[in-house]
Scaffold this motif. Structure first.
Motif, PDB file in Angstrom:
ATOM      1  N   GLU A   1       0.847  -1.190   0.000  1.00  0.00           N
ATOM      2  CA  GLU A   1       0.000   0.000   0.000  1.00  0.00           C
ATOM      3  C   GLU A   1       0.881   1.238   0.000  1.00  0.00           C
ATOM      4  N   GLU A   2       0.597   2.161  -0.897  1.00  0.00           N
ATOM      5  CA  GLU A   2       1.309   3.428  -0.986  1.00  0.00           C
ATOM      6  C   GLU A   2       0.297   4.561  -0.915  1.00  0.00           C
ATOM      7  N   HIS A   3       0.393   5.386   0.096  1.00  0.00           N
ATOM      8  CA  HIS A   3      -0.501   6.539   0.257  1.00  0.00           C
ATOM      9  C   HIS A   3      -1.980   6.145   0.178  1.00  0.00           C
ATOM     10  N   GLY A   4      -2.317   5.020   0.807  1.00  0.00           N
ATOM     11  CA  GLY A   4      -3.700   4.561   0.849  1.00  0.00           C
ATOM     12  C   GLY A   4      -4.162   3.805  -0.384  1.00  0.00           C
ATOM     13  N   GLN A   5      -3.298   3.630  -1.375  1.00  0.00           N
ATOM     14  CA  GLN A   5      -3.637   2.933  -2.629  1.00  0.00           C
ATOM     15  C   GLN A   5      -2.946   1.574  -2.651  1.00  0.00           C
TER      16      GLN A   5
END
Length: 72
Positions: free
Chosen positions: A27-31
């Motif tokens: 997960e990166e920045h909620g994505q």
């Protein structure tokens, strides 16, 4: 020292021709993002560094393998 190291979270692994493909989910920045690692005779590589769907990671990893196949 890394405070919160990012360990691979392999959600799928399979053999494609002479390559072992491992799909990583993180997960990166909620994505949710996916990466594809490929293990083969010469070593290993990140064939797909970051995409937004598992299917795209699989498709691109297979294409990466096809481009490097020796036996055609």
């Amino acid at each position: 020292m890394i405070e919160s190291p990012d360990y691979p979270h392999i959600v799928m692994a399979f053999t494609y021709h002479d390559f072992k493909i491992e799909i990583d989910q993180s997960e990166e920045h909620g994505q949710v993002v996916y990466a594809a690692w490929v293990n083969y005779e010469q070593g290993c590589a990140v064939a797909v560094p970051c995409v937004f769907s598992r299917n795209e990671a699989i498709w691109k990893a297979k294409r990466w393998c096809d481009e490097r196949r020796v036996d055609g």
